[in-house]
Design an enzyme around this catalytic site. Structure first.
Site, mmCIF file in Angstrom:
data_model
loop_
_atom_site.group_PDB
_atom_site.id
_atom_site.type_symbol
_atom_site.label_atom_id
_atom_site.label_comp_id
_atom_site.label_asym_id
_atom_site.label_seq_id
_atom_site.Cartn_x
_atom_site.Cartn_y
_atom_site.Cartn_z
ATOM 1 C CB VAL A 16 -2.880 1.145 -4.552
ATOM 2 C CG1 VAL A 16 -3.915 0.537 -5.494
ATOM 3 C CG2 VAL A 16 -3.138 0.712 -3.120
ATOM 4 C CG ASP A 34 1.754 11.134 -7.147
ATOM 5 O OD1 ASP A 34 1.348 10.057 -6.684
ATOM 6 O OD2 ASP A 34 1.966 12.142 -6.445
ATOM 7 N NE ARG A 39 5.699 7.423 -5.678
ATOM 8 C CZ ARG A 39 6.265 6.266 -5.448
ATOM 9 N NH1 ARG A 39 7.556 6.178 -5.142
ATOM 10 N NH2 ARG A 39 5.546 5.156 -5.494
ATOM 11 C CB THR A 120 -10.649 1.565 0.963
ATOM 12 O OG1 THR A 120 -9.723 0.567 0.555
ATOM 13 C CG2 THR A 120 -11.661 0.965 1.921
ATOM 14 C CB CYS A 260 -5.829 -1.527 4.989
ATOM 15 S SG CYS A 260 -5.320 -1.152 3.304
ATOM 16 N NE ARG A 331 0.360 4.877 3.417
ATOM 17 C CZ ARG A 331 -0.216 4.321 2.348
ATOM 18 N NH1 ARG A 331 -1.174 4.957 1.718
ATOM 19 N NH2 ARG A 331 0.180 3.134 1.932
#
Length: 424
Positions: A16, A34, A39, A120, A260, A331
């Site tokens: 995202v 991050d 990363r 979320t 999700c 994931r």
């Protein structure tokens, strides 16, 4: 409230956060933050393991700088939080990444700043959990010294058609002025347009029901496939026939994983139960979908036994480990449940997934995936993910993986029914 000239900090550079940072970084100063230094270093080289942003896209975002140093966030006036919001082993919301991110923002925020959450959550979480944390660590007052917004992410990993810029962006703010400014901020990078919700809670609720609705529709298809399987009817043929009616919704059975659809409904049910309401339909759908991996493994084992193939000591190839097709994301992949159940039968498992990192697969599954088509021949083959590489095999390629006799269980329905032994 004018946000046009403020430096943006994007907290969390996953599926995202990175596309968002790249989009804003094309026209303004952005700090991509991050907590994972490796990363950050990979992104500085233009390397994105999620495949959501190309090296060229990252290079074109000239205003974007990557960092894992909290001190680099002090001069930012807009903070956009895009950290994961997973569930724990008991299917309860795990807010630790969100709490950590809110604490970080509270430690660096200045008066007048705007903090927008995209992760979320359940309705109310942004104002009940995040706002107090920012107040605590900053000494600033919510809606006086800093303001909040919520704009739910709608990224679909691996989807090259539905991208950040082509998906309508829901926005909201903690005051009318903040809501207007946040809506204008996103409108500057989303040609598809925005939808301004009346409150943060409405925007939070809208996000969580998007995936709850999809989860329930797939659960219905999965339950139908269980029933039709007992009747000896091909589910795909039933759905094809029913789909000739103009208002029939075209959902199909399958494994429901990912960060999700298989997770978000638990955020809503958690909040409902806190309020004293037990959601029956949503949790029933979750139980069905969470059981489909075990069902696929059990069906494969039964089919092998019917053909006289010993399951104990057999070699079974699982084609696909990612949670969806043409995507490297592991994931909450429900293929894990297929593999775990087959191991209960003492079968030997190989995993073939050309998309996923072999070592990440080893950590998630206990078995590293192979990138190339296996040369071995197997007692059983399970088509678990609909990668393009698997579809392009054709019937001959699929059969070349099998011993004689063997069992092919096609979860995704990639191949003709007459060449497989079972499917959803």
């Amino acid at each position: 409230m004018d946000l046009a000239s403020r430096k943006i900090a994007v907290i969390g550079l996953g599926y995202v956060g990175l596309p968002l940072a790249v989009a804003f970084g094309a026209t303004r100063d952005v700090i991509g933050f991050d907590i994972n230094p490796s990363r950050v270093e990979a992104l500085k080289r233009g390397e994105d393991h999620t495949l959501e942003a190309s090296e060229e896209e990252i290079a074109a975002a000239r205003g974007l700088k990557f960092t894992s140093e909290k001190a680099d966030l002090h001069d930012c006036g807009i903070f956009i939080v895009t950290v994961p919001t997973p569930i724990d082993r008991a299917n309860r919301p795990d807010l630790k990444p969100l709490v950590m991110a809110s604490t970080t923002v509270g430690e660096v925020i200045s008066p007048g700043a705007v903090v927008i959450f995209e992760s979320t959550v359940y309705p109310g979480c942004t104002q009940e959990v995040c706002a107090p944390l920012i107040e605590k660590h900053s000494g600033l007052r919510y809606n006086s010294d800093f303001f909040l917004g919520y704009s739910p992410e709608r990224i679909n990993p691996g989807d090259r058609e539905h991208r950040l810029q082509t998906i309508v962006k829901v926005t909201s703010g903690s005051t009318p002025e903040a809501a207007e400014a946040i809506d204008a901020l996103y409108a500057s990078i989303v040609p598809a347009g925005t939808h301004r919700a009346s409150s943060i809670a409405v925007a939070e609720a809208a996000k969580v029901i998007e995936n709850t609705q999809r989860d329930l529709n797939i659960a219905l298809m999965n339950e139908l496939s269980l029933i039709f399987g007992k009747l000896g009817i091909d589910t795909s043929e039933v759905l094809e026939a029913a789909g000739t009616k103009w208002n029939f919704l075209r959902f199909t059975p399958g494994l429901v994983g990912g960060h999700c659809i298989g997770v978000d409904p638990y955020y809503l049910t958690h909040k409902a139960q806190e309020l004293g309401y037990h959601p029956e339909v949503i949790l029933a759908g979750r139980r069905i979908n969470d059981g489909m991996g075990q069902h696929a493994a059990d069906q494969t084992a039964r089919l092998m036994m019917r053909k006289g193939i010993p399951v104990v000591g057999s070699r079974i190839l699982v084609m696909g480990a990612a949670f969806k097709e043409n995507c490297p994301d592991l994931r909450n992949s429900k293929v894990v449940d297929v593999v775990a159940q087959l191991r209960q039968y003492n079968a030997g498992i190989d995993i073939w997934d050309p998309w996923v990192d072999a070592q990440e697969c080893a950590r998630a599954f206990g078995t590293a995936s192979v990138k190339e088509m296996p040369a071995a021949r197997y007692d059983g083959v399970i088509v678990a993910v609909g990668h393009a590489q698997f579809r392009s095999l054709g019937v001959a390629g699929l059969k070349s993986l099998c011993k004689d006799p063997s069992v092919i269980y096609d979860i995704k329905g990639l191949f003709p029914r007459d060449v497989t032994d079972g499917r959803f």
